[in-house]
Design an enzyme around this catalytic site. Structure first.
Site: not given
Ligand SMILES: *Cc1c(COP(=O)(O)O)cnc(C)c1O
Length: 349
Positions: A35, A244
């Site tokens: 993702k 800044y």
């Molecule tokens: C993002 C996510 C994962 C992966 O999690 P990590 O901690 O990055 O390994 C797995 N399952 C769901 C439902 C997620 O949202």
């Protein structure tokens, strides 16, 4: 070259997938979570590297993200969507062959009406209260749903990065209670859950951050390197300021390097006067505020004028930066942005 260089080691990602895969029994399948553009690292290249390493199932957050994964991988691998079947997703799910993880009775109804016979999974809430059907909802539709042959029953842990947290065992017990005897493959563990041990593995694990070299997978191969070029070097006298708002005032004569990179490149302003860059093994403190495109860095103690300084690499991980900035490695990684010159290296594994 005026922009920072982001080097992504695809062999290290593949090696991390194999290492996480080896932590569960051979009968347990290991998927890959890609993702958010593979946590910011480039979903097409990363997905192909993972498929070459042996991954056959991929997860994205929303159906829109499935397109790039399908295009990269072709028709074979399963691509599942955590967000389920939203209004407007039907054509995408059908055309791209994506498998929604249905999260509510509304989604179940929508899916069965819009795409009868199209594969699906079910996400159950076991206490995180984020996504998934509540136990009462599940009880109401369970028989109907099971009759249609879901591919997967899944849930997600809220505290898996804290092995001693009582929430882990509580969620596990609830997950078993909700799914025992369904005869459907189950998935419960992301990276943290894999590390909690075999009770948490079920039939399929879903690592994300560990693939990309982040905690809680402490033994991960490092995946990302960020080097920022030095644009200019100057000497400042005691009492002069840097950046800044004059938030840094020199207490002595100093040599300051101005490097190309800033908060537009995901280098958070929280590192202002706090973070360090590296020249080889030597830390070089950030002076003053991180601005949009530039950062001032103390190089007074270096014996040579550096061409570039490292933000990320063997000396400093996304989790080190996260600790300084008061966030998590996941956020540091996904914020890196699109201005870097990206290089995909094949270094390890
Ligand atoms: C993002 C996510 C994962 C992966 O999690 P990590 O901690 O990055 O390994 C797995 N399952 C769901 C439902 C997620 O949202």
């Amino acid at each position: 070259m005026g922009t920072g260089k982001l080097t992504i080691d695809l062999d290290a990602i593949a090696a991390n997938w194999r290492a996480l895969d080896a932590m569960s029994a051979p009968t347990v399948q290991t998927a890959a979570v890609v993702k958010a553009d593979a946590y910011g690292l480039g979903v097409a290249k990363v997905s192909r590297a993972l498929a070459a390493a042996g991954a056959r199932r991929f997860f994205v957050a929303v159906a829109e993200e499935g397109w790039a994964v399908r295009e990269a991988l072709g028709p074979g691998p399963e691509i599942s969507v955590f967000g389920g079947h939203m209004a407007g997703d039907t054509d995408m799910l059908a055309d791209l062959g994506l498998i929604p993880m249905l999260n509510s009775i509304d989604q179940v109804t929508r899916h069965f009406e819009a795409l009868p016979g199209h594969p699906f999974g079910i996400q159950l809430d076991t206490g995180m209260n984020r996504l998934g059907m509540e136990p009462a909802e599940w009880a109401a539709v369970r028989d109907v749903v099971l009759e249609k042959g879901p591919r997967l029953l899944m849930s997600h842990l809220a505290c898996a990065d804290e092995p001693g947290h009582a929430m882990n065992a509580a969620q596990l017990a609830r997950f078993v209670e909700l799914t025992e005897g369904c005869g459907v493959p189950r998935s419960f563990a992301a990276t943290g859950g894999i590390l909690l041990g075999p009770d948490y593995h079920f039939e399929l694990t879903r690592p994300g951050i560990g693939l990309y070299g982040g905690l809680p997978f402490e033994d991960a191969w490092p995946v990302v390197e960020v080097e920022l070029p030095v644009i200019q070097i100057r000497e400042i006298a005691k009492g002069e300021s840097v950046g800044y708002a004059n938030s840094f005032i020199a207490e002595r004569r100093m040599i300051v390097a101005t490097v190309s990179g800033g908060y537009a490149d995901g280098i958070t302003r929280r590192l202002s006067n706090q973070g360090v860059l590296f020249h080889g093994d030597v830390p070089c403190p950030i002076l003053g505020r991180v601005s949009m495109d530039l950062i001032g860095v103390d190089v007074s103690h270096l014996e040579e004028v550096p061409q570039g300084l490292h933000l990320l690499g063997l000396q400093q991980s996304v989790d080190d930066i996260a600790e300084t900035a008061g966030t998590i490695g996941y956020e540091v990684l996904t914020q890196l942005g699109h201005r870097y010159e990206r290089r995909y290296a094949r270094g390890r594994g």
